[in-house]
Motif scaffolding. Sequence first.
Motif, PDB file in Angstrom:
ATOM      1  N   PRO A 101       0.786  -1.347   0.068  1.00  0.00           N
ATOM      2  CA  PRO A 101       0.020  -0.001  -0.090  1.00  0.00           C
ATOM      3  C   PRO A 101       0.791   1.180   0.110  1.00  0.00           C
ATOM      4  O   PRO A 101       0.478   2.235  -0.538  1.00  0.00           O
ATOM      5  CB  PRO A 101      -1.026  -0.361   1.181  1.00  0.00           C
ATOM      6  N   GLU A 102       2.003   1.186   0.746  1.00  0.00           N
ATOM      7  CA  GLU A 102       2.850   2.401   0.720  1.00  0.00           C
ATOM      8  C   GLU A 102       3.385   2.913  -0.610  1.00  0.00           C
ATOM      9  O   GLU A 102       3.592   4.013  -0.924  1.00  0.00           O
ATOM     10  CB  GLU A 102       4.081   2.098   1.670  1.00  0.00           C
ATOM     11  N   LYS A 103       3.284   1.915  -1.512  1.00  0.00           N
ATOM     12  CA  LYS A 103       3.684   2.292  -3.080  1.00  0.00           C
ATOM     13  C   LYS A 103       2.432   2.200  -3.951  1.00  0.00           C
ATOM     14  O   LYS A 103       2.820   2.370  -5.107  1.00  0.00           O
ATOM     15  CB  LYS A 103       4.833   1.346  -3.644  1.00  0.00           C
ATOM     16  N   GLY A 104       1.258   1.849  -3.561  1.00  0.00           N
ATOM     17  CA  GLY A 104       0.299   1.891  -4.257  1.00  0.00           C
ATOM     18  C   GLY A 104       0.229   0.669  -5.282  1.00  0.00           C
ATOM     19  O   GLY A 104      -0.327   0.789  -6.602  1.00  0.00           O
ATOM     20  N   ILE A 105       0.988  -0.207  -4.936  1.00  0.00           N
ATOM     21  CA  ILE A 105       1.240  -1.552  -5.658  1.00  0.00           C
ATOM     22  C   ILE A 105       0.274  -2.793  -5.313  1.00  0.00           C
ATOM     23  O   ILE A 105       0.114  -3.067  -4.300  1.00  0.00           O
ATOM     24  CB  ILE A 105       2.564  -2.131  -5.644  1.00  0.00           C
ATOM     25  N   VAL A 106      -0.358  -3.170  -6.333  1.00  0.00           N
ATOM     26  CA  VAL A 106      -1.266  -4.459  -6.174  1.00  0.00           C
ATOM     27  C   VAL A 106      -0.775  -5.537  -7.276  1.00  0.00           C
ATOM     28  O   VAL A 106      -1.076  -4.931  -8.362  1.00  0.00           O
ATOM     29  CB  VAL A 106      -2.842  -4.169  -6.119  1.00  0.00           C
ATOM     30  N   LEU A 107      -0.190  -6.559  -7.003  1.00  0.00           N
ATOM     31  CA  LEU A 107       0.027  -7.575  -8.019  1.00  0.00           C
ATOM     32  C   LEU A 107      -0.864  -8.828  -7.838  1.00  0.00           C
ATOM     33  O   LEU A 107      -1.278  -9.272  -6.967  1.00  0.00           O
ATOM     34  CB  LEU A 107       1.532  -8.146  -7.624  1.00  0.00           C
ATOM     35  N   TYR A 108      -1.080  -9.415  -9.105  1.00  0.00           N
ATOM     36  CA  TYR A 108      -1.978 -10.547  -9.383  1.00  0.00           C
ATOM     37  C   TYR A 108      -1.106 -11.730  -9.976  1.00  0.00           C
ATOM     38  O   TYR A 108      -1.724 -12.795  -9.709  1.00  0.00           O
ATOM     39  CB  TYR A 108      -3.208 -10.344 -10.206  1.00  0.00           C
ATOM     40  N   SER A 109       0.216 -11.435 -10.348  1.00  0.00           N
ATOM     41  CA  SER A 109       0.830 -12.348 -11.142  1.00  0.00           C
ATOM     42  C   SER A 109       1.661 -13.157 -10.039  1.00  0.00           C
ATOM     43  O   SER A 109       2.011 -12.527  -8.858  1.00  0.00           O
ATOM     44  CB  SER A 109       1.693 -12.012 -12.238  1.00  0.00           C
ATOM     45  N   ARG A 110       2.596 -14.062 -10.330  1.00  0.00           N
ATOM     46  CA  ARG A 110       3.568 -14.554  -9.622  1.00  0.00           C
ATOM     47  C   ARG A 110       4.646 -13.628  -9.503  1.00  0.00           C
ATOM     48  O   ARG A 110       5.112 -12.798 -10.032  1.00  0.00           O
ATOM     49  CB  ARG A 110       4.378 -15.923 -10.446  1.00  0.00           C
ATOM     50  N   CYS A 111       5.067 -13.561  -8.163  1.00  0.00           N
ATOM     51  CA  CYS A 111       6.211 -12.607  -7.677  1.00  0.00           C
ATOM     52  C   CYS A 111       7.263 -13.232  -6.738  1.00  0.00           C
ATOM     53  O   CYS A 111       6.859 -14.418  -6.095  1.00  0.00           O
ATOM     54  CB  CYS A 111       5.604 -11.384  -7.209  1.00  0.00           C
ATOM     55  N   ILE A 112       8.383 -12.916  -6.612  1.00  0.00           N
ATOM     56  CA  ILE A 112       9.392 -13.434  -5.873  1.00  0.00           C
ATOM     57  C   ILE A 112       9.926 -12.388  -4.979  1.00  0.00           C
ATOM     58  O   ILE A 112      10.193 -11.277  -5.377  1.00  0.00           O
ATOM     59  CB  ILE A 112      10.628 -13.901  -6.557  1.00  0.00           C
ATOM     60  N   VAL A 113      10.220 -12.624  -3.820  1.00  0.00           N
ATOM     61  CA  VAL A 113      10.981 -11.816  -2.860  1.00  0.00           C
ATOM     62  C   VAL A 113      12.299 -12.474  -2.735  1.00  0.00           C
ATOM     63  O   VAL A 113      12.488 -13.440  -2.486  1.00  0.00           O
ATOM     64  CB  VAL A 113      10.276 -11.764  -1.612  1.00  0.00           C
ATOM     65  N   CYS A 114      13.396 -11.516  -2.915  1.00  0.00           N
ATOM     66  CA  CYS A 114      14.778 -11.825  -2.533  1.00  0.00           C
ATOM     67  C   CYS A 114      15.592 -10.665  -2.293  1.00  0.00           C
ATOM     68  O   CYS A 114      14.822  -9.507  -2.202  1.00  0.00           O
ATOM     69  CB  CYS A 114      15.417 -12.416  -3.895  1.00  0.00           C
TER      70      CYS A 114
END
Length: 138
Positions: A100-113
Amino acid sequence: MKKNDNMAILIQHFYGNRTVTFISPDDFDAIMLGKLDTKLFEKTRAREKIDRTIIRIPDTENLVLVYNKYQEEECLKKLQQFIQEINECKNRFNPSAVIPEKGIVLYSRCIVCRIDEDGALVSLEQEDCPKVVKYLTA
């Protein structure tokens, strides 16, 4: 309202919503089933289930709504299937990540690293998980 020997009707979900048109009384069943070509309808009539369920319109003397109970049953089955498919798809349409702080909403696959000073993507460290898990949906 009369046009020759035709009858004026108000039909819902034919050409669209609330369409007034004139039809021959002989074509009533064909039109009720959504058939524009009544001659073709005559050829397939034996395969069509036809019913004229009549409901009186409240607070009127002689207005009625006519529908085919077999088409209604089929529409209700399709609606139930659609609702079931929507419910099954809801999980596929939940966001995968929300920041929310960046106004980002993702629906696809994502990776955190991690990323290093050179911009290379590298492994997470154990202490990273509590910092990022709040952005990933369950």
